[in-house]
Write a protein that holds these residues in place. Structure first.
Motif, PDB file in Angstrom:
ATOM      1  N   THR A  20      -5.716 -14.016  -9.335  1.00  0.00           N
ATOM      2  CA  THR A  20      -5.353 -12.600  -9.473  1.00  0.00           C
ATOM      3  C   THR A  20      -6.006 -11.743  -8.407  1.00  0.00           C
ATOM      4  O   THR A  20      -5.384 -10.835  -7.836  1.00  0.00           O
ATOM      5  CB  THR A  20      -5.771 -12.087 -10.873  1.00  0.00           C
ATOM      6  N   ARG A  21      -7.255 -12.069  -8.102  1.00  0.00           N
ATOM      7  CA  ARG A  21      -8.046 -11.216  -7.220  1.00  0.00           C
ATOM      8  C   ARG A  21      -7.798 -11.490  -5.743  1.00  0.00           C
ATOM      9  O   ARG A  21      -7.738 -10.566  -4.930  1.00  0.00           O
ATOM     10  CB  ARG A  21      -9.528 -11.422  -7.553  1.00  0.00           C
ATOM     11  N   THR A  35      -4.455 -28.708 -16.185  1.00  0.00           N
ATOM     12  CA  THR A  35      -3.225 -28.203 -15.586  1.00  0.00           C
ATOM     13  C   THR A  35      -3.583 -26.998 -14.734  1.00  0.00           C
ATOM     14  O   THR A  35      -4.729 -26.533 -14.752  1.00  0.00           O
ATOM     15  CB  THR A  35      -2.193 -27.811 -16.652  1.00  0.00           C
ATOM     16  N   LEU A  36      -2.606 -26.510 -13.978  1.00  0.00           N
ATOM     17  CA  LEU A  36      -2.792 -25.286 -13.203  1.00  0.00           C
ATOM     18  C   LEU A  36      -2.028 -24.160 -13.880  1.00  0.00           C
ATOM     19  O   LEU A  36      -0.952 -24.392 -14.451  1.00  0.00           O
ATOM     20  CB  LEU A  36      -2.265 -25.462 -11.776  1.00  0.00           C
ATOM     21  N   PRO A  37      -2.537 -22.942 -13.808  1.00  0.00           N
ATOM     22  CA  PRO A  37      -1.794 -21.826 -14.404  1.00  0.00           C
ATOM     23  C   PRO A  37      -0.533 -21.520 -13.604  1.00  0.00           C
ATOM     24  O   PRO A  37      -0.497 -21.715 -12.383  1.00  0.00           O
ATOM     25  CB  PRO A  37      -2.806 -20.669 -14.326  1.00  0.00           C
ATOM     26  N   ASN A  38       0.496 -21.030 -14.267  1.00  0.00           N
ATOM     27  CA  ASN A  38       1.738 -20.655 -13.593  1.00  0.00           C
ATOM     28  C   ASN A  38       1.518 -19.550 -12.571  1.00  0.00           C
ATOM     29  O   ASN A  38       2.284 -19.409 -11.622  1.00  0.00           O
ATOM     30  CB  ASN A  38       2.783 -20.199 -14.618  1.00  0.00           C
ATOM     31  N   SER A  39       0.448 -18.796 -12.749  1.00  0.00           N
ATOM     32  CA  SER A  39       0.164 -17.690 -11.835  1.00  0.00           C
ATOM     33  C   SER A  39      -0.184 -18.167 -10.435  1.00  0.00           C
ATOM     34  O   SER A  39      -0.319 -17.358  -9.515  1.00  0.00           O
ATOM     35  CB  SER A  39      -0.982 -16.832 -12.381  1.00  0.00           C
ATOM     36  N   ARG A  68      -0.510 -32.607 -15.596  1.00  0.00           N
ATOM     37  CA  ARG A  68       0.763 -32.070 -15.122  1.00  0.00           C
ATOM     38  C   ARG A  68       0.521 -30.882 -14.206  1.00  0.00           C
ATOM     39  O   ARG A  68      -0.549 -30.287 -14.195  1.00  0.00           O
ATOM     40  CB  ARG A  68       1.634 -31.630 -16.305  1.00  0.00           C
ATOM     41  N   LEU A  69       1.521 -30.584 -13.423  1.00  0.00           N
ATOM     42  CA  LEU A  69       1.509 -29.414 -12.551  1.00  0.00           C
ATOM     43  C   LEU A  69       2.669 -28.517 -12.929  1.00  0.00           C
ATOM     44  O   LEU A  69       3.756 -29.017 -13.263  1.00  0.00           O
ATOM     45  CB  LEU A  69       1.656 -29.840 -11.079  1.00  0.00           C
ATOM     46  N   PRO A  70       2.479 -27.204 -12.894  1.00  0.00           N
ATOM     47  CA  PRO A  70       3.616 -26.327 -13.189  1.00  0.00           C
ATOM     48  C   PRO A  70       4.683 -26.477 -12.105  1.00  0.00           C
ATOM     49  O   PRO A  70       4.363 -26.580 -10.920  1.00  0.00           O
ATOM     50  CB  PRO A  70       2.985 -24.933 -13.168  1.00  0.00           C
ATOM     51  N   HIS A  71       5.948 -26.506 -12.500  1.00  0.00           N
ATOM     52  CA  HIS A  71       7.016 -26.640 -11.515  1.00  0.00           C
ATOM     53  C   HIS A  71       7.043 -25.443 -10.566  1.00  0.00           C
ATOM     54  O   HIS A  71       7.534 -25.541  -9.448  1.00  0.00           O
ATOM     55  CB  HIS A  71       8.369 -26.794 -12.224  1.00  0.00           C
ATOM     56  N   SER A  72       6.460 -24.330 -11.019  1.00  0.00           N
ATOM     57  CA  SER A  72       6.448 -23.124 -10.188  1.00  0.00           C
ATOM     58  C   SER A  72       5.586 -23.294  -8.941  1.00  0.00           C
ATOM     59  O   SER A  72       5.678 -22.487  -8.012  1.00  0.00           O
ATOM     60  CB  SER A  72       5.918 -21.934 -11.009  1.00  0.00           C
ATOM     61  N   ILE A  73       4.753 -24.354  -8.903  1.00  0.00           N
ATOM     62  CA  ILE A  73       3.937 -24.585  -7.708  1.00  0.00           C
ATOM     63  C   ILE A  73       4.818 -24.799  -6.483  1.00  0.00           C
ATOM     64  O   ILE A  73       4.407 -24.567  -5.341  1.00  0.00           O
ATOM     65  CB  ILE A  73       2.993 -25.794  -7.928  1.00  0.00           C
TER      66      ILE A  73
END
Length: 850
Positions: free
Chosen positions: A580-581, A597-601, A621-626
């Motif tokens: 965020t920062r 996991t990683l956040p979608n952000s 798992r990894l978010p597909h948004s990566i």
């Protein structure tokens, strides 16, 4: 005083502003006039930046003025990168041909109308601010200084061993140390403590203690005197666990590259297993142990180590190097050997060796005379002679030599025997772009072995690699930078294995990196209580120093690095705060973390170039948004042993150049890999369910393929890799390298081939012959069934290095091996007919010497 590198930052920004890509983008988004205004003003300001950087200590307010320009240049760079992000998104949308994606793209914050309005506002602000700062600069009376960006003459990288013929003035010191090692223990060669004789070598930094220890360690007499020789570099952290690991590696490895392969397994052992392993190796052996560069004065830790290793045979010796006389007194069993500076005559000889080509000094007696005056300032310290001599290599104008002799840096207040001025002077003579790259070595700990891969990724992610001529690969540009730093004696201890190579910085050179980088780059440890708002590059070297409150809120951070193995984060909340920062992050190292996991952000980091998730052993798992990180050039999933599948949409990462994979997935999405049009380096490691890599996919840009510990892998798709230059295969037991279609693989471009632990291979595969005109390095390790080498091996017209280790069934080499025209390094060991192969090796080495 810290460096600002403003001239180099401005030069890089001007290069982007002048490029056709950004010219076209500025017109498309109706910001051309403001972009040209920024370019024109920055061009005027740039001319005086070098003068400003030199006068920051002389003129009040100049430092703040430079800081404002630097910050504004970074703001402008972020804007230009946003244009690049937008362009990549358009490419993805266009390639998808998907109406839903196009509609979604329009209503997102990145559609052209909203993007144009936002960028126009930012660019107008930067232009207005830059005009004001430029006007403020007129009051300083700065002069225009042109920049000399020519590279100096470079010398070829060498291996890590010390060449005794290249060391000047240490012959007597070597003989004195060897005499001490050959003498019986002064208290009598008994058992237990009395069997350990500790000989300390003491001297200031840069004096050549390590070089002297290497001369002794590699002397043939030591091989006759000791059954076992062990080299351990201790450095700042006297960590018993790490010292034990180093002892095991040094004592057991038949070759350095094998030790590297074993390192990960050794790291998994607990302290008791390591202790038992060390004692088994040393028990009953008459050994020489070199403990290089001891700083720790904790006597309890020393006693703990001594108790651990006092199981050797009578006559075992420990040679210690340290800068501290008090440490030497604490651990030594004989009086310390105090290493002195070189004599004036030897100083001049060493200086001349590095400042001139052999025999060339006779043409310039006036420069040699001035060299005598220069070396008197070096206080007999070899490192100072080497660095100053290297800085004058192939420079014959008297003015340049007078500059080195008379420069005011020698009058700086300094500690006794400090040689920072000598190093700083050589540093000041480097081109600005090289000085800026050098500063990033401050992010690594002292005595840290740095690989070319990690420094290429770091420099490349931050836009520091610029091609001087045409369009060059980042690896090649980085190699030029590294070779130039090496030629100036800033880097040392090179270990080269073809595609990979390692190097270190001398401690004093590391001190210099810290000295010049303290404004912009910061190492975080337990002593860090505050991080300045302007810091952009952070390196975390101690886990328990992590705290949300500690990290700056300014949003300027571009690099977060965890360089030490085993250190990472265990808080997803902290990661979310960073995402965020720090939306302008370019390099995010999350290796050795405990994330599931990683956040979608993560998609907010649209400027991200490098994401390192190495050894995230809990990552499932990894978010597909990566896959929306279109700027991503480097992604490492190496060692993510619980990762079930790769993210969907991997093909959208169209900027990806380096991809390292560990996954449980059994079938790879070939169509996704085909879309990775810029992928040049691909690695598969511990992919236990992969039987095949690719069948139909065409990876036309791939140049490097690394495959390690893929237990059921059966074949490699060389026929779909037309540009492959580097292939490494290690511990793939089921792999049959002799492909059915190998007759169709004729014109390979391969330069480096490393094959290790392939138990099914009785002969080398025929397809290697297809690289006869290009192969430069061939490494064959642990081939249990290999019985012979083919005669066509002698047709490898460009082969420079051949290493054959631990092939017990190998009987002989091809008859014409000695006639290979370019062979420079031949290493053969652990074969059945060792004497026969040794004779062949000896003949080739004699030819090379002649």
């Amino acid at each position: 005083m810290a460096e600002y590198f403003v001239s180099d930052i401005a030069e890089s920004l001007l290069g982007k502003l002048a490029s056709s890509v950004y010219q076209e983008a500025s017109r498309a988004y109706h910001v051309y006039e403001d972009m040209q205004g920024i370019k024109d003003t920055l061009s005027i300001v740039k001319g005086v930046l070098l003068d400003a950087e030199e006068k920051t200590d002389q003129k009040h307010g100049l430092r703040e003025w430079l800081s404002q320009i630097r910050n504004l240049c970074f703001d402008a760079e972020d804007i230009l990168d946003a244009f690049e992000c937008q362009n990549l998104r358009k490419q993805i949308v266009k390639a998808s041909g998907c109406t839903r994606m196009k509609v979604g793209h329009f209503f997102s914050s990145s559609n052209s109308l909203l993007f144009r309005l936002r960028m126009a506002r930012h660019i107008k602000y930067v232009r207005h601010k830059l005009d004001k700062i430029a006007a403020d600069g007129n009051k300083f009376g700065l002069e225009r200084i042109d920049v000399d960006r020519r590279l100096v003459q470079r010398r070829e990288l060498t291996y890590s061993y010390v060449d005794a013929s290249g060391v000047i003035g240490r012959e007597n010191d070597r003989e004195e140390i060897i005499k001490l090692l050959m003498q019986p223990h002064p208290l009598g060669d008994g058992h237990g403590d009395k069997s350990l004789c500790v000989i300390p070598v003491v001297g200031i930094g840069g004096l050549g203690k390590t070089t002297l220890a290497k001369l002794v360690f590699n002397d043939n007499r030591m091989d006759e005197l000791f059954q076992l020789k062990i080299w351990v570099c201790v450095s700042d952290d006297f960590d018993i666990r790490q010292i034990m690991i180093k002892i095991i590696n040094s004592a057991s490895a038949t070759a350095p590259i094998i030790a590297l392969a074993q390192q990960e397994n050794i790291n998994r052992l607990d302290i008791e297993q390591l202790r038992n392993g060390v004692r088994r190796m040393l028990c009953g052996q008459k050994y020489l142990l070199v403990l290089d560069d001891i700083w720790n004065d904790d006597r309890a830790k020393w006693i703990e180590l001594k108790d651990l290793i006092k199981v050797g045979a009578i006559g075992s010796k420990i040679l210690v190097t340290t800068r501290s006389s008090s440490i030497a007194s604490m651990i030594g069993t004989v009086p310390s050997y105090m290493l002195e500076g070189l004599s004036t005559e030897n100083c001049l000889s060493l200086f001349v060796k590095w400042a001139f080509k052999e025999g060339e000094e006779n043409k310039y007696p006036n420069l040699v005379k001035m060299g005598k005056e220069i070396v008197t300032k070096c206080r007999g310290i070899p490192l100072a002679m080497r660095t100053l001599g290297s800085s004058l290599f192939l420079k014959f104008d008297l003015e340049r030599w007078e500059f080195v002799r008379d420069h005011g840096i020698w009058s700086l207040n300094q500690k006794k025997d400090d040689i920072l001025p000598a190093l700083k002077l050589s540093y000041d003579q480097m081109p600005s772009y090289l000085r800026r790259c050098f500063a990033f070595f401050s992010l690594y700990p002292k005595d840290f072995g740095i690989t070319n891969i990690e420094i290429v990724i770091l420099w490349g992610s931050l836009g520091l690699l610029r091609s001087p001529v045409g369009s060059q690969k980042p690896e090649n540009i980085a190699r030029q930078y590294i070779e130039e730093l090496h030629s100036r004696s800033f880097l040392e201890d090179f270990e080269e294995y073809g595609y990979y190579y390692y190097f270190r910085l001398h401690d004093l050179v590391h001190d210099l990196a810290l000295y010049v980088a303290k404004e912009d780059l910061l190492v975080i440890n337990t002593h860090t209580c505050h991080i300045p708002e302007q810091v952009r590059h952070l390196s975390v070297v101690e886990n328990h120093s992590l705290s949300n409150a500690l990290f700056p809120k300014s949003g300027t951070v571009r690099t977060i690095l965890f360089p030490i193995h085993g250190m990472g984060i265990d808080s997803e909340a902290l990661l979310c705060t960073w995402i965020t920062r720090y939306k302008y992050l370019r390099y995010l190292d999350l290796s050795d973390s405990s994330l599931e996991t990683l956040p979608n952000s993560i998609t907010k980091l649209e400027h991200l170039r490098a994401l390192d998730l190495t050894n995230n052993c809990k990552l499932k798992r990894l978010p597909h948004s990566i896959c929306k990180l279109q700027n991503l050039q480097f992604l490492s999933l190496r060692g993510c042993v619980e990762l079930e599948t790769l993210p969907k949409g991997l093909g959208m990462l169209i900027s990806l150049q380096h991809l390292f994979i560990t996954t449980k997935q059994s079938i790879l999405p070939e169509d996704e890999f085909t879309r990775l049009i810029n992928l040049r380096v691909l690695s598969f490691e511990y992919c236990d369910n992969l039987k095949f890599l690719f069948r139909e996919a065409q990876l036309r840009s791939l140049e490097v393929l690394l495959v390690q510990s893929c237990g059921i892998l059966e074949s490699l798709p060389l026929h779909i890799l037309p540009k492959l230059e580097v292939l490494t295969v290690i511990r793939c037991e089921m792999l049959n390298l002799s492909f059915k279609c190998e007759c169709s693989i004729r014109n390979l471009r391969m330069k480096f081939l490393h094959l290790e632990h392939c138990p099914r291979q009785q002969t080398l595969p025929q397809w290697i012959q297809g690289a006869a005109d290009t192969l430069q390095i061939l490494v064959i390790l642990d081939f249990d069934s290999l019985e012979m080498l083919p005669e066509w091996l002698t047709t490898m017209s460009h082969l420079k290095m051949l290493r054959i280790v631990n092939c017990p069934q190998l009987l002989y080499l091809p008859s014409d091996m000695r006639h290979l025209p370019h062979i420079k390094c031949l290493s053969i060991g652990e074969t059945r007919e060792g004497k026969l192969l040794f004779q062949m090796e000896k003949q080739i080495r004699l030819r090379l010497r002649d």
